[in-house]
Structures are given as structure tokens and as C-alpha cells.
Design a protein around this motif. Structure first.
Motif, PDB file in Angstrom:
ATOM      1  N   ILE A 298       0.812  -1.222   0.000  1.00  0.00           N
ATOM      2  CA  ILE A 298       0.000   0.000   0.000  1.00  0.00           C
ATOM      3  C   ILE A 298       0.843   1.268   0.000  1.00  0.00           C
ATOM      4  O   ILE A 298       0.308   2.361  -0.144  1.00  0.00           O
ATOM      5  N   GLY A 299       2.125   1.143   0.206  1.00  0.00           N
ATOM      6  CA  GLY A 299       3.001   2.311   0.197  1.00  0.00           C
ATOM      7  C   GLY A 299       3.058   3.021   1.521  1.00  0.00           C
ATOM      8  O   GLY A 299       4.096   3.131   2.130  1.00  0.00           O
ATOM      9  N   LYS A 300       1.937   3.478   2.006  1.00  0.00           N
ATOM     10  CA  LYS A 300       1.860   4.105   3.323  1.00  0.00           C
ATOM     11  C   LYS A 300       0.443   3.985   3.828  1.00  0.00           C
ATOM     12  O   LYS A 300      -0.485   3.887   3.034  1.00  0.00           O
ATOM     13  N   PRO A 301       0.270   3.953   5.135  1.00  0.00           N
ATOM     14  CA  PRO A 301      -1.082   3.844   5.685  1.00  0.00           C
ATOM     15  C   PRO A 301      -1.947   5.025   5.263  1.00  0.00           C
ATOM     16  O   PRO A 301      -1.450   6.139   5.076  1.00  0.00           O
ATOM     17  N   ALA A 302      -3.225   4.776   5.126  1.00  0.00           N
ATOM     18  CA  ALA A 302      -4.156   5.806   4.667  1.00  0.00           C
ATOM     19  C   ALA A 302      -4.277   6.971   5.649  1.00  0.00           C
ATOM     20  O   ALA A 302      -4.359   8.120   5.230  1.00  0.00           O
ATOM     21  N   ARG A 303      -4.291   6.683   6.944  1.00  0.00           N
ATOM     22  CA  ARG A 303      -4.581   7.731   7.925  1.00  0.00           C
ATOM     23  C   ARG A 303      -3.449   8.049   8.881  1.00  0.00           C
ATOM     24  O   ARG A 303      -3.403   9.142   9.439  1.00  0.00           O
ATOM     25  N   ALA A 304      -2.593   7.096   9.145  1.00  0.00           N
ATOM     26  CA  ALA A 304      -1.582   7.267  10.207  1.00  0.00           C
ATOM     27  C   ALA A 304      -0.670   8.455   9.934  1.00  0.00           C
ATOM     28  O   ALA A 304      -0.119   8.594   8.854  1.00  0.00           O
ATOM     29  N   LYS A 305      -0.548   9.266  10.938  1.00  0.00           N
ATOM     30  CA  LYS A 305       0.354  10.420  10.875  1.00  0.00           C
ATOM     31  C   LYS A 305       1.528  10.251  11.827  1.00  0.00           C
ATOM     32  O   LYS A 305       2.519  10.953  11.722  1.00  0.00           O
ATOM     33  N   LYS A 306       1.377   9.312  12.785  1.00  0.00           N
ATOM     34  CA  LYS A 306       2.405   9.102  13.797  1.00  0.00           C
ATOM     35  C   LYS A 306       2.593   7.612  14.055  1.00  0.00           C
ATOM     36  O   LYS A 306       1.686   6.812  13.835  1.00  0.00           O
ATOM     37  N   ALA A 307       3.780   7.290  14.576  1.00  0.00           N
ATOM     38  CA  ALA A 307       4.092   5.914  14.947  1.00  0.00           C
ATOM     39  C   ALA A 307       4.939   5.904  16.210  1.00  0.00           C
ATOM     40  O   ALA A 307       5.596   6.891  16.542  1.00  0.00           O
ATOM     41  N   VAL A 308       4.909   4.767  16.896  1.00  0.00           N
ATOM     42  CA  VAL A 308       5.675   4.548  18.115  1.00  0.00           C
ATOM     43  C   VAL A 308       6.353   3.185  17.988  1.00  0.00           C
ATOM     44  O   VAL A 308       5.782   2.255  17.423  1.00  0.00           O
TER      45      VAL A 308
END
Length: 170
Positions: free
Chosen positions: A104-114
Motif C-alpha cells: 500500500i506504500g503508506k497507511p491511509a490515515r496514520a500520521k504518527k508511529a511509536v
């Protein structure tokens, strides 16, 4: 906020304790949390076949438990990668799940990760942190934090409280 936690541990141990504290703090802050035990799922590694980008319209040619992970991953506002450190990196199970999002390349909604790491010894997670930082940087996702527990920190009240408070502050 919707939070997807990908727990890469194949067993119940220190990583599970850290994930449970994070999830509890996040839920108490009013967030919706889904814990996905990718360490216990059947997720094959990326084949590099490019089906996802040529014929699959973002869907991987492989049919396995990644089909259960992808919806939560796509709907999350925050993604948490959690793993014990196995030979200086995340587990092979979590690595496979991380690599399969290539479809998918990048998640549709996620703006942050931990990133949450548990290790038996200090200073062994550098490879895992580098992989995580490179991946989220490539996807344009902000690093909200790297939380680590090493040696006797695992399961300590102080470390569990730290992780709980971090999640509650989101």
C-alpha cells in the motif's frame, strides 16, 4: 484516535507487559486500541513480485493473516510497532508484517508511529530503531516516540508506569 498495535512477539512475555500498559493508558485517555498479535500469525515475507503495484491495486498476491492486519493498519491514526529484540532487530514476524505494507506504500490515515522494544541487554536495539526510523521517514509518518526496556527494566514498576503515562498523554 484509533491506535493499531502490532505486537511482534511470538510468545507472552516482557513485550506483552509493555504493550498491555501502553494499551491501558491509551484506552484510559479515550483512544480506540486494537492489539494485533502478528508474532503469532502466519504472515509470509514480501516476495518482491510487484503484483500489488501492477495487477493487485495495493493488494498483495499472498493470502495469509496479513489480510487481518491490513484493515486495522489502514484505519489507524497511530501505529505502534512492538517487539522483543531478537539478534539486534525486531522479530522476523514483525519484520514480515512491516515489509508487507509495501503493497500500500503508506497507511491511509496514520500520521504518527511509536516503537516499543524489549531486550535482555541494553544497547541491542539500534538496528530495530534504525529500521523503524527509516521506514516511517520514507512513509512521511512522524515518530511519536521510541520506548525501550532492557534487562531488569522489563516488568519493573517504573518502566511500566513510564509507558502507561506516555500512552495516556497521547
Amino acid at each position: 484516535m484509533k491506535i493499531a498495535i502490532l505486537n511482534g512477539s511470538p510468545k507472552v512475555g516482557n513485550t506483552a507487559k509493555l504493550v498491555d500498559c501502553f494499551a491501558k493508558g491509551a484506552r484510559e485517555a479515550g483512544h480506540e486500541v486494537e492489539v494485533l498479535h502478528v508474532g503469532k500469525m502466519k504472515i509470509a515475507g514480501c516476495l518482491g513480485c510487484e503484483y500489488c503495484h501492477t495487477k493487485g491495486a495495493g493488494k498483495c498476491v499472498q493470502r495469509d493473516d496479513m489480510d487481518k492486519v491490513m484493515p486495522a493498519y489502514q484505519e489507524a491514526d497511530l501505529i505502534v510497532y512492538a517487539s522483543p529484540v531478537y539478534y539486534f532487530d525486531v522479530t522476523a514476524q514483525l519484520s514480515a508484517a512491516m515489509q508487507r505494507v509495501y503493497a500500500i506504500g503508506k497507511p491511509a490515515r496514520a500520521k504518527k508511529a511509536v516503537l516499543i522494544l524489549s531486550s535482555g541487554s541494553p544497547n541491542t536495539g539500534t538496528g530495530a530503531v534504525t529500521t523503524y526510523q527509516n521506514m516511517i521517514g520514507y512513509m512521511g509518518i512522524e515518530n511519536a516516540g521510541v520506548l525501550t526496556a532492557a534487562g531488569e527494566e522489563n516488568g519493573s514498576g517504573q518502566k511500566l508506569t513510564e509507558i502507561y503515562n506516555f500512552a495516556k498523554s497521547l
